[in-house]
Design an enzyme around this catalytic site. Sequence first.
Site, PDB file in Angstrom:
ATOM      1  N   MET A 194       0.846  -1.201   0.000  1.00  0.00           N
ATOM      2  CA  MET A 194       0.000   0.000   0.000  1.00  0.00           C
ATOM      3  C   MET A 194       0.879   1.248   0.000  1.00  0.00           C
ATOM      4  O   MET A 194       0.424   2.335   0.367  1.00  0.00           O
ATOM      5  CB  MET A 194      -0.936  -0.012   1.203  1.00  0.00           C
ATOM      6  CG  MET A 194      -1.900  -1.201   1.163  1.00  0.00           C
ATOM      7  SD  MET A 194      -3.457  -0.886   1.991  1.00  0.00           S
ATOM      8  CE  MET A 194      -2.895  -0.650   3.668  1.00  0.00           C
ATOM      9  N   HIS A 201       9.405  -3.406   3.454  1.00  0.00           N
ATOM     10  CA  HIS A 201       8.990  -3.641   2.064  1.00  0.00           C
ATOM     11  C   HIS A 201      10.202  -3.981   1.191  1.00  0.00           C
ATOM     12  O   HIS A 201      10.144  -4.867   0.346  1.00  0.00           O
ATOM     13  CB  HIS A 201       8.300  -2.396   1.491  1.00  0.00           C
ATOM     14  CG  HIS A 201       7.020  -2.028   2.173  1.00  0.00           C
ATOM     15  ND1 HIS A 201       6.881  -0.880   2.909  1.00  0.00           N
ATOM     16  CD2 HIS A 201       5.811  -2.645   2.217  1.00  0.00           C
ATOM     17  CE1 HIS A 201       5.641  -0.796   3.378  1.00  0.00           C
ATOM     18  NE2 HIS A 201       4.971  -1.854   2.983  1.00  0.00           N
ATOM     19  N   GLN A 232     -10.150  -2.896   2.159  1.00  0.00           N
ATOM     20  CA  GLN A 232      -9.652  -3.561   3.361  1.00  0.00           C
ATOM     21  C   GLN A 232      -9.711  -2.667   4.609  1.00  0.00           C
ATOM     22  O   GLN A 232      -9.263  -3.070   5.675  1.00  0.00           O
ATOM     23  CB  GLN A 232      -8.233  -4.109   3.151  1.00  0.00           C
ATOM     24  CG  GLN A 232      -7.138  -3.082   3.063  1.00  0.00           C
ATOM     25  CD  GLN A 232      -5.775  -3.750   2.855  1.00  0.00           C
ATOM     26  OE1 GLN A 232      -5.512  -4.349   1.817  1.00  0.00           O
ATOM     27  NE2 GLN A 232      -4.912  -3.658   3.848  1.00  0.00           N
ATOM     28  N   GLY A 290       4.909 -10.539   3.614  1.00  0.00           N
ATOM     29  CA  GLY A 290       5.675 -10.504   4.846  1.00  0.00           C
ATOM     30  C   GLY A 290       4.988 -11.242   5.988  1.00  0.00           C
ATOM     31  O   GLY A 290       3.759 -11.247   6.092  1.00  0.00           O
ATOM     32  N   ASP A 302       2.310  -9.794   8.637  1.00  0.00           N
ATOM     33  CA  ASP A 302       0.869 -10.023   8.488  1.00  0.00           C
ATOM     34  C   ASP A 302       0.647 -11.526   8.342  1.00  0.00           C
ATOM     35  O   ASP A 302       0.397 -12.034   7.244  1.00  0.00           O
ATOM     36  CB  ASP A 302       0.361  -9.256   7.263  1.00  0.00           C
ATOM     37  CG  ASP A 302       0.575  -7.763   7.411  1.00  0.00           C
ATOM     38  OD1 ASP A 302      -0.306  -7.094   7.940  1.00  0.00           O
ATOM     39  OD2 ASP A 302       1.661  -7.272   7.038  1.00  0.00           O
TER      40      ASP A 302
HETATM   41  P1  AMP Z   1       1.490  -3.020   3.461  1.00  0.00           P
HETATM   42  O1  AMP Z   1       2.075  -1.981   2.571  1.00  0.00           O
HETATM   43  O2  AMP Z   1       1.507  -2.659   4.917  1.00  0.00           O
HETATM   44  O3  AMP Z   1       0.164  -3.531   2.975  1.00  0.00           O
HETATM   45  O4  AMP Z   1       2.467  -4.262   3.367  1.00  0.00           O
HETATM   46  C1  AMP Z   1       2.834  -4.808   2.137  1.00  0.00           C
HETATM   47  C2  AMP Z   1       3.640  -6.051   2.363  1.00  0.00           C
HETATM   48  O5  AMP Z   1       4.782  -5.741   3.143  1.00  0.00           O
HETATM   49  C3  AMP Z   1       2.895  -7.150   3.135  1.00  0.00           C
HETATM   50  O6  AMP Z   1       3.246  -8.412   2.589  1.00  0.00           O
HETATM   51  C4  AMP Z   1       3.431  -7.010   4.533  1.00  0.00           C
HETATM   52  O7  AMP Z   1       3.386  -8.203   5.278  1.00  0.00           O
HETATM   53  C5  AMP Z   1       4.872  -6.616   4.246  1.00  0.00           C
HETATM   54  N1  AMP Z   1       5.460  -5.921   5.387  1.00  0.00           N
HETATM   55  C6  AMP Z   1       5.082  -4.735   5.917  1.00  0.00           C
HETATM   56  N2  AMP Z   1       5.848  -4.436   6.987  1.00  0.00           N
HETATM   57  C7  AMP Z   1       6.715  -5.464   7.140  1.00  0.00           C
HETATM   58  C8  AMP Z   1       7.754  -5.771   8.071  1.00  0.00           C
HETATM   59  N3  AMP Z   1       8.062  -4.946   9.067  1.00  0.00           N
HETATM   60  N4  AMP Z   1       8.448  -6.912   7.901  1.00  0.00           N
HETATM   61  C9  AMP Z   1       8.137  -7.759   6.893  1.00  0.00           C
HETATM   62  N5  AMP Z   1       7.182  -7.540   5.999  1.00  0.00           N
HETATM   63  C10 AMP Z   1       6.473  -6.413   6.109  1.00  0.00           C
END
Ligand code: AMP
Length: 284
Positions: free
Chosen positions: A25, A32, A56, A139, A142
Amino acid sequence: MIVVKSLEELSNNPFTSPFALVPTMGNLHEGHINLLEIAREKNFLPVVSIFVNPLQFGPNEDLDKYPRTLDNDLEILEKNNCHGVFIPQENEILKNIEPLEAPFADKLCAKSRPGHFNGVISIVNKLFQVTNPQACVFGMKDFQQQLIIRHLIKTKQYEIQFLSAPVVRDTNGLALSSRNNYLTSKERTEASKVFKFLSEIQEEIKLSFKKQKKILLIDLDTIKDNYVQIIENKGFKIDYLEILDSKTLEICQNNSTKILIAIAVFYKQVRLIDNLVLDLSSFS
Ligand code: AMP
């Protein structure tokens, strides 16, 4: 770096195969960026999608104030040699979207965020269909989302390799998250206690398991209840603290080998999630 902004451009297959889709996002951070590394380690070119998915977010959640930093994100991706970026238009992605229902609807984050994972799975499904990746990276931060996307790939029989990336943390242990931006640096230091508590719980289970040899002989409920008290006394509001079998998200059985310790708390009105997975097989 190939930047694609419409489905029409996508239909010309602009990305070089084999590539791994990395759905995000935006508001990118080291967590990321590590997903790109995981893609490359497995010999896939990383293609990041940036889309703040309105489906979401619940009605009282932070969709409007969610940080949107596209220019900076593109700079970061360019610097990190990302192969491609997909920045879909909201109307194109939402048009004729197939509404999907996520499994594990009564577990962890799904309980307090009804509809959240239905929104996630419907959009990720659409992203898979329009980009056609050979792999994807998600990641472990989540954790429940990972299980749900694995389930999606299986039920839809997609030939997409699922790659999992470990949780990336600040030096103080706080799991990196775009929502950490809502906190001051002092508050982030305070919030890092969440990880310390998870680590203590993990240590307590590990020590008991070494003595008892059976997970069912450990009073996980009491450990959990104690920590709910401890954590709330430190100024966090617990949404959930759960110790579960990491495969099924059910309570642990004697054949459970990987134990998920998962938490969601509100701190200064910001919802933070984190987890640790304890592998008992090395102590048996
Ligand atoms: P988001 O932008 O928050 O929707 O996250 C996008 C992707 O990045 C998802 O697969 C998350 O699980 C992963 N992600 C976000 N923060 C972390 C983190 N601190 N460690 C590992 N993966 C992450």
